[in-house]
Write an enzyme that holds these catalytic residues in place. Structure first.
Site, PDB file in Angstrom:
ATOM      1  N   GLU A 230      51.458  25.374  16.121  1.00 35.15           N
ATOM      2  CA  GLU A 230      50.296  25.606  15.926  1.00 35.15           C
ATOM      3  C   GLU A 230      49.254  25.030  16.655  1.00 35.15           C
ATOM      4  O   GLU A 230      49.340  23.676  16.706  1.00 35.15           O
ATOM      5  CB  GLU A 230      49.962  25.147  14.382  1.00 35.15           C
ATOM      6  CG  GLU A 230      48.564  25.659  13.676  1.00 35.15           C
ATOM      7  CD  GLU A 230      48.331  25.184  12.492  1.00 35.15           C
ATOM      8  OE1 GLU A 230      48.493  23.788  12.144  1.00 35.15           O
ATOM      9  OE2 GLU A 230      47.736  25.721  11.536  1.00 35.15           O
TER      10      GLU A 230
ATOM     11  N   CYS B  50      43.013  28.200   9.173  1.00 38.91           N
ATOM     12  CA  CYS B  50      44.757  28.261   9.009  1.00 38.91           C
ATOM     13  C   CYS B  50      45.362  29.849   9.062  1.00 38.91           C
ATOM     14  O   CYS B  50      46.262  29.990   9.504  1.00 38.91           O
ATOM     15  CB  CYS B  50      45.086  27.772   7.764  1.00 38.91           C
ATOM     16  SG  CYS B  50      44.230  28.635   6.362  1.00 38.91           S
TER      17      CYS B  50
ATOM     18  N   LYS C 297      39.047  13.072  -1.265  1.00 41.42           N
ATOM     19  CA  LYS C 297      39.209  12.581   0.020  1.00 41.42           C
ATOM     20  C   LYS C 297      38.903  13.563   1.090  1.00 41.42           C
ATOM     21  O   LYS C 297      39.830  14.332   1.252  1.00 41.42           O
ATOM     22  CB  LYS C 297      40.558  11.816   0.187  1.00 41.42           C
ATOM     23  CG  LYS C 297      40.592  10.482   1.000  1.00 41.42           C
ATOM     24  CD  LYS C 297      40.011  10.807   2.370  1.00 41.42           C
ATOM     25  CE  LYS C 297      41.159  11.212   3.445  1.00 41.42           C
ATOM     26  NZ  LYS C 297      40.508  11.547   4.673  1.00 41.42           N
TER      27      LYS C 297
HETATM   28  P1  NAD Z   1      45.529  16.778   8.411  1.00 43.65           P
HETATM   29  O1  NAD Z   1      46.625  17.083   7.734  1.00 43.65           O
HETATM   30  O2  NAD Z   1      45.276  16.044   9.620  1.00 43.65           O
HETATM   31  O3  NAD Z   1      44.298  16.196   7.530  1.00 43.65           O
HETATM   32  C1  NAD Z   1      43.878  16.590   6.054  1.00 43.65           C
HETATM   33  C2  NAD Z   1      43.581  15.545   5.412  1.00 43.65           C
HETATM   34  O4  NAD Z   1      44.737  14.757   5.030  1.00 43.65           O
HETATM   35  C3  NAD Z   1      42.604  14.717   5.725  1.00 43.65           C
HETATM   36  O5  NAD Z   1      41.583  14.281   4.761  1.00 43.65           O
HETATM   37  C4  NAD Z   1      43.243  13.539   6.238  1.00 43.65           C
HETATM   38  O6  NAD Z   1      42.764  12.193   6.133  1.00 43.65           O
HETATM   39  C5  NAD Z   1      44.464  13.440   5.066  1.00 43.65           C
HETATM   40  N1  NAD Z   1      45.691  12.631   5.645  1.00 43.65           N
HETATM   41  C6  NAD Z   1      46.198  12.800   6.893  1.00 43.65           C
HETATM   42  N2  NAD Z   1      47.142  11.742   6.747  1.00 43.65           N
HETATM   43  C7  NAD Z   1      47.396  11.393   5.372  1.00 43.65           C
HETATM   44  C8  NAD Z   1      48.606  10.651   4.499  1.00 43.65           C
HETATM   45  N3  NAD Z   1      49.459  10.044   5.045  1.00 43.65           N
HETATM   46  N4  NAD Z   1      48.186  10.788   3.093  1.00 43.65           N
HETATM   47  C9  NAD Z   1      47.375  11.082   2.746  1.00 43.65           C
HETATM   48  N5  NAD Z   1      46.204  11.889   3.351  1.00 43.65           N
HETATM   49  C10 NAD Z   1      46.490  12.177   4.576  1.00 43.65           C
HETATM   50  O7  NAD Z   1      44.713  18.115   8.643  1.00 43.65           O
HETATM   51  P2  NAD Z   1      43.605  18.700   9.598  1.00 43.65           P
HETATM   52  O8  NAD Z   1      43.538  18.288  10.868  1.00 43.65           O
HETATM   53  O9  NAD Z   1      42.062  18.112   8.651  1.00 43.65           O
HETATM   54  O10 NAD Z   1      43.223  20.051   9.268  1.00 43.65           O
HETATM   55  C11 NAD Z   1      44.056  21.212   9.925  1.00 43.65           C
HETATM   56  C12 NAD Z   1      45.255  21.832   9.478  1.00 43.65           C
HETATM   57  O11 NAD Z   1      45.122  22.017   7.984  1.00 43.65           O
HETATM   58  C13 NAD Z   1      45.800  22.836  10.295  1.00 43.65           C
HETATM   59  O12 NAD Z   1      47.231  22.467  10.557  1.00 43.65           O
HETATM   60  C14 NAD Z   1      45.594  23.859   9.227  1.00 43.65           C
HETATM   61  O13 NAD Z   1      46.190  24.831   9.472  1.00 43.65           O
HETATM   62  C15 NAD Z   1      45.627  23.383   7.800  1.00 43.65           C
HETATM   63  N6  NAD Z   1      44.916  24.232   7.056  1.00 43.65           N
HETATM   64  C16 NAD Z   1      45.546  24.902   6.163  1.00 43.65           C
HETATM   65  C17 NAD Z   1      45.074  25.833   5.286  1.00 43.65           C
HETATM   66  C18 NAD Z   1      45.693  26.744   4.059  1.00 43.65           C
HETATM   67  O14 NAD Z   1      45.253  27.330   3.352  1.00 43.65           O
HETATM   68  N7  NAD Z   1      46.939  26.934   4.426  1.00 43.65           N
HETATM   69  C19 NAD Z   1      43.557  25.759   5.429  1.00 43.65           C
HETATM   70  C20 NAD Z   1      42.861  24.918   6.185  1.00 43.65           C
HETATM   71  C21 NAD Z   1      43.718  24.273   7.163  1.00 43.65           C
END
Ligand code: NAD
Length: 486
Positions: A390, A288, A178
Site C-alpha cells: 500500500e 483506504c 486520539k
Molecule cells: P497510522 O496507523 O499510522 O495511524 C493511525 C492512528 O494510530 C494515529 O492516530 C496514530 O497516532 C495512532 N497510532 C500509531 N501507532 C500507535 C500505537 N502503537 N498504539 C496506538 N495508537 C497508535 O495510520 P495513518 O497513517 O494515520 O492512516 C493511513 C492508513 O489508514 C492507511 O493504511 C489507510 O489504508 C488506513 N485507513 C483505513 C481505512 C479503512 O476504513 N479501512 C480508512 C482510512 C485509512
C-alpha cells in the site's frame, strides 16, 4: 500562532506537561499551530471524566433525549461549517471542493443517521415452548460497553472520527478520542460543539499526541477503556491488538488496502476512465478505498491507458481554497518522502512511467507544500513491491489481462481485502465476479458510493469487524438476553 488544546471533561485544557508539538499546513509546508502534547496522566484524566459521565447524567439520560442531543450536534456542525472547513483544510490541505462536499457535511450526517437509527431500532425476541406447557420469553436488550478509545487516521479526519463517535455515543457509551497527530483541529472543535448543545461534560474527550510510547498506546493499555475502535495502518492494528490483549478489549479495526479496479472489455470505457480517475486520485490517493492496482482487458488496454493519462494530466493542484483546485498535497513531508521512494522503486522494478512519477513543483505560497504528481505506471510484474504494498498516494499500476479467471486470481493475490471496483456492462459477469472477489466491498460501475446503513470494512489484513448501520451499533453495545419463564 494558534494553539490546539486537549478537550477533557467539557473544557479546553493544556497538557499536564505543558508540552506542545508543531502542526504543519501540508499545502504550504508551514507550521500553523502548536498542539498540546498529552501525557499518560492526561489520558487517565480523560478516562476518569468519561467514566464519571457514564455513571452520571449521560448514563441516566433516556434514549430519546440522548439521540435528540446528537441530532443537535449535527445541526451545530452545519451552523459552524465555515470553521470546520477552515480547520480541516489547514490540517490536510485538501481542496474546498472536496472538504465542503464530503468531509464536513458527512461528518455532521453521521450524528443524524446513527441517532435516527437507534431510535428506530427494535430488538430480537423469541417465544420458547417448555415441558410444563407454560413457555418462556426471551428478549434482547442493548447496553453501552463503557469508555471507548477512538484512534483515528489523518486522511478524512472529521468524517472517520464521527463515523465512530456518533454510533458509540448513540449507543450510550462515552469516548476518549486520539486524533491523528497530523490532524488535531476538528476533533477539538467538536468538543466546543458538544458543550454548546448540552452534551454533558466528560461524554466526549480528546487527547492529542502520538501513537507508540505516547497517547495512543496509553489509551490502548488503560485498564478502564473497554473497547478500542481504530482506523489506520495494518501494522499499527497488529501493535494495538498485542498491547490490548492483557485486558481483552473489544476491538474494531479498519485497516489498509491495495485495492483492484477491473475494467472488462464490454465496459463503458469513458465511465470507467472517469471512475478510475476518482478511485486512483481522490484525496491525493489518500483514501483506504483507492484503486492502486488497475486491471484492463487487453483489447482496450492502450485506449484506456491513453484516456486515463490525458485525464490525470488535467488534475489541478494548488490553493485549497480555489474552486479550480482538484487535488491537494500529501499529508506530510514524511509521507511525501515515502511516496517519492516508491517513484524510485517503481523505476528500479522496471515500470514504464505513463505520467507523473515525481514531485510537483508549485509556485508562490505553495512552493513548500507536499505535492506530488498523479502517477500511472505500466509494465510491472505482479510480484513487484509497487504492486504489492500500500503506497497511499495518487498512484496506480495498470496491468492487461486476457480472461476473467486470470484477472480474478490477480485481484485476489494480495494480503489485503478491503474493496474492489468492477467496470462491465455484462450483468451476469458483474454478479459472478463480485462473488469471487475476496474483499469486504465490491462496487460495480461506480466507486465509493456509500449508504451508511450498509456494512463497511475489510477481509484479511484490511480489518476486523464491520462498521455502518446495525453493525456499528452492535459493536458499540453489549447485547443482553433476558429469559422470563412463565
Ligand atoms: P497510522 O496507523 O499510522 O495511524 C493511525 C492512528 O494510530 C494515529 O492516530 C496514530 O497516532 C495512532 N497510532 C500509531 N501507532 C500507535 C500505537 N502503537 N498504539 C496506538 N495508537 C497508535 O495510520 P495513518 O497513517 O494515520 O492512516 C493511513 C492508513 O489508514 C492507511 O493504511 C489507510 O489504508 C488506513 N485507513 C483505513 C481505512 C479503512 O476504513 N479501512 C480508512 C482510512 C485509512
Amino acid at each position: 500562532m494558534k494553539t490546539i488544546n486537549l478537550w477533557i471533561n467539557g473544557e479546553s485544557t493544556a497538557s499536564g506537561s505543558k508540552e506542545t508539538f508543531e502542526n504543519f499546513n501540508p499545502a504550504t509546508g508551514q507550521v500553523y499551530a502548536q498542539v498540546a502534547l498529552g501525557t499518560k496522566d492526561d489520558v487517565d484524566r480523560a478516562v476518569q471524566a468519561a467514566k464519571k459521565a457514564l455513571h452520571g447524567p449521560w448514563g441516566k439520560m433516556p434514549l430519546r433525549a440522548r439521540c435528540d442531543l446528537l441530532s443537535r450536534v449535527a445541526d451545530r456542525i452545519d451552523e459552524r461549517r465555515e470553521e470546520f472547513l477552515k480547520a480541516e483544510i489547514a490540517d490536510t490541505g485538501k481542496p474546498i471542493g472536496l472538504a465542503s462536499k464530503i468531509d464536513i457535511p458527512r461528518g455532521a450526517a453521521n450524528f443524524r443517521i446513527f441517532s435516527d437509527m437507534l431510535k428506530a431500532h427494535g430488538s430480537e425476541s423469541f417465544w420458547q415452548d417448555t415441558d410444563d406447557g407454560l413457555g418462556a420469553m426471551h428478549y434482547v436488550t442493548r447496553e453501552p460497553i463503557g469508555v471507548i478509545g477512538v484512534i483515528c487516521p489523518w486522511n478524512l479526519p472529521l468524517l472517520l472520527m464521527t463515523w465512530k463517535v456518533a454510533p458509540a455515543l448513540a449507543a450510550g457509551n462515552t469516548v476518549v478520542v486520539k486524533p491523528s497527530e497530523e490532524t488535531p483541529a476538528t476533533a477539538t472543535l467538536l468538543g466546543e460543539v458538544m458543550r454548546e448543545v448540552g452534551v454533558p461534560d466528560g461524554v466526549y474527550n480528546v487527547v492529542h499526541g502520538f501513537g507508540k510510547d505516547s497517547v495512543g498506546e496509553a489509551l490502548v493499555q488503560h485498564p478502564e477503556v473497554s473497547a478500542i475502535t481504530f482506523t489506520g495502518e495494518t501494522t499499527t492494528g497488529k501493535h494495538i491488538m498485542k498491547s490490548s490483549a492483557n485486558h481483552l478489549k473489544k476491538l474494531s479495526f479498519e485497516l489498509g488496502g491495495k485495492n483492484p479496479a477491473i475494467i472488462f472489455e464490454e465496459a463503458d470505457i469513458d465511465r470507467a476512465v472517469a471512475g478510475t480517475l476518482r478511485s486512483a486520485f481522490a484525496n491525493c490517493g489518500q483514501v483506504c478505498l483507492c484503486s492502486e492496482r488497475v486491471y484492463v482487458a487487453r483489447s482496450i488496454f492502450d485506449t484506456f491507458v491513453e484516456k486515463l493519462k490525458s485525464q490525470a494530466e488535467l488534475i489541478a493542484m494548488g490553493d485549497p481554497w480555489a474552486t479550480t483546485t482538484t487535488m491537494g498535497p500529501l499529508i506530510s513531508k514524511t509521507h511525501q518522502q515515502k511516496v517519492e521512494s516508491y517513484f524510485k522503486l517503481a523505476k528500479e522494478e522496471g515500470a514504464q512511467v505513463i505520467t507523473g512519477g515525481e514531485l510537483a513543483k508549485l509556485e508562490g505560497d505553495f512552493d513548500q507544500g507536499y505535492f506530488v504528481k498523479p502517477t500511472i505506471w505500466t509494465g510491472l510484474s505482479e510480484q513487484a513491491r509497487c504492486v504489492k504494498e500500500e503506497i497511499f498516494g495518487p498512484v496506480c499500476h495498470i496491468q492487461p489481462f486476457d480472461d476473467e479467471e486470470e484477472v480474478i486470481k490477480m485481484a485476489n493475490d494480495t494480503e489485503y481485502g478491503l474493496c474492489a471496483a468492477l467496470w462491465t456492462q455484462d450483468v451476469s459477469r458483474a454478479h459472478r465476479v463480485s462473488s469471487q472477489i475476496r474483499a469486504g466491498m465490491v462496487w460495480v460501475n461506480t466507486w465509493y458510493l456509500r449508504d451508511l446503513r450498509t456494512p463497511f470494512g475489510g477481509m484479511k489484513a484490511s480489518g476486523l469487524g464491520r462498521e455502518g448501520g446495525i453493525h456499528s451499533l452492535n459493536f458499540y453495545s453489549e447485547l443482553k438476553n433476558i429469559c422470563v419463564k412463565l
